[in-house]
Scaffold this motif. Sequence first.
Motif, PDB file in Angstrom:
ATOM      1  N   TYR A  74       0.848  -1.190   0.000  1.00 47.50           N
ATOM      2  CA  TYR A  74       0.000   0.000   0.000  1.00 47.50           C
ATOM      3  C   TYR A  74       0.883   1.239   0.000  1.00 47.50           C
ATOM      4  N   SER A  75       0.482   2.274  -0.725  1.00 48.37           N
ATOM      5  CA  SER A  75       1.209   3.544  -0.747  1.00 48.37           C
ATOM      6  C   SER A  75       0.208   4.695  -0.800  1.00 48.37           C
ATOM      7  N   PHE A 102      -0.664   6.497  -4.123  1.00 50.40           N
ATOM      8  CA  PHE A 102      -1.607   5.972  -5.100  1.00 50.40           C
ATOM      9  C   PHE A 102      -3.016   5.832  -4.536  1.00 50.40           C
ATOM     10  N   SER A 103      -3.303   6.552  -3.461  1.00 53.50           N
ATOM     11  CA  SER A 103      -4.625   6.454  -2.849  1.00 53.50           C
ATOM     12  C   SER A 103      -5.490   7.642  -3.254  1.00 53.50           C
ATOM     13  N   LEU A 162      -6.590   2.427  -2.102  1.00 60.10           N
ATOM     14  CA  LEU A 162      -5.911   2.666  -3.375  1.00 60.10           C
ATOM     15  C   LEU A 162      -6.922   3.004  -4.457  1.00 60.10           C
ATOM     16  N   GLN A 216      -7.837  -1.919   0.041  1.00 61.18           N
ATOM     17  CA  GLN A 216      -7.268  -1.344   1.262  1.00 61.18           C
ATOM     18  C   GLN A 216      -6.553  -2.435   2.047  1.00 61.18           C
TER      19      GLN A 216
END
Length: 152
Positions: free
Chosen positions: A43-44, A47-48, A54, A95
Amino acid sequence: MDPDHPTQLRLVSQALAAMPVVQTLGLRCLGLRPGQSDWEMPYSDAFSFAPGILQATPVFAMADFAAVSAAATTLPVGGSNATTDTTLKLVAPAQGRLLRARGRVISVGRSQTVCASEVYSIDAMGEETLCATLLATATNRMPAALKSQAPV
C-alpha cells in the motif's frame, strides 16, 4: 514448446522487473509458473484517493501484469506479448497493508491468449479479501525464428 522452459520464465521475469511502471508502483513478482503468476504491491499513500484506499489505476496495473505475465509464460523462448483488451471489475475497496494478485491462463492460441487475474487486499492479520477481477486478451509475439514456421 515446453512451457516449463526455465529460460522463458527467466526472460519474462527480467523483462517485467525492468519496466519503469513496475518499479514506480512497487510491484513485485513473487513467482512465475507455466500459465500462472503471483504478484504483490505494498500500500502507498501516493496511489490512494482516500485515506487507506488505493485508486483503481494501480489495482488495474497489478491485475493486468498478473494476467498477461501468466500468458507470457506459455510462449516459446524469446516470445513476448501485449495486452489488447481488458475488463476490470472492482468488487471491494483496495485497502490494507498490501495487495496480492494471482494471474492465470484461460486459453492459449497462436496469435492471442485469454488470461485472467484476481486481486486481493491483505489486512494486518494476513486475511485476504477479493477486491478486483480482470479478464484480458494478450496478443502473442513470436520470436523471429518461429514466425517463418508458423501456419497462416
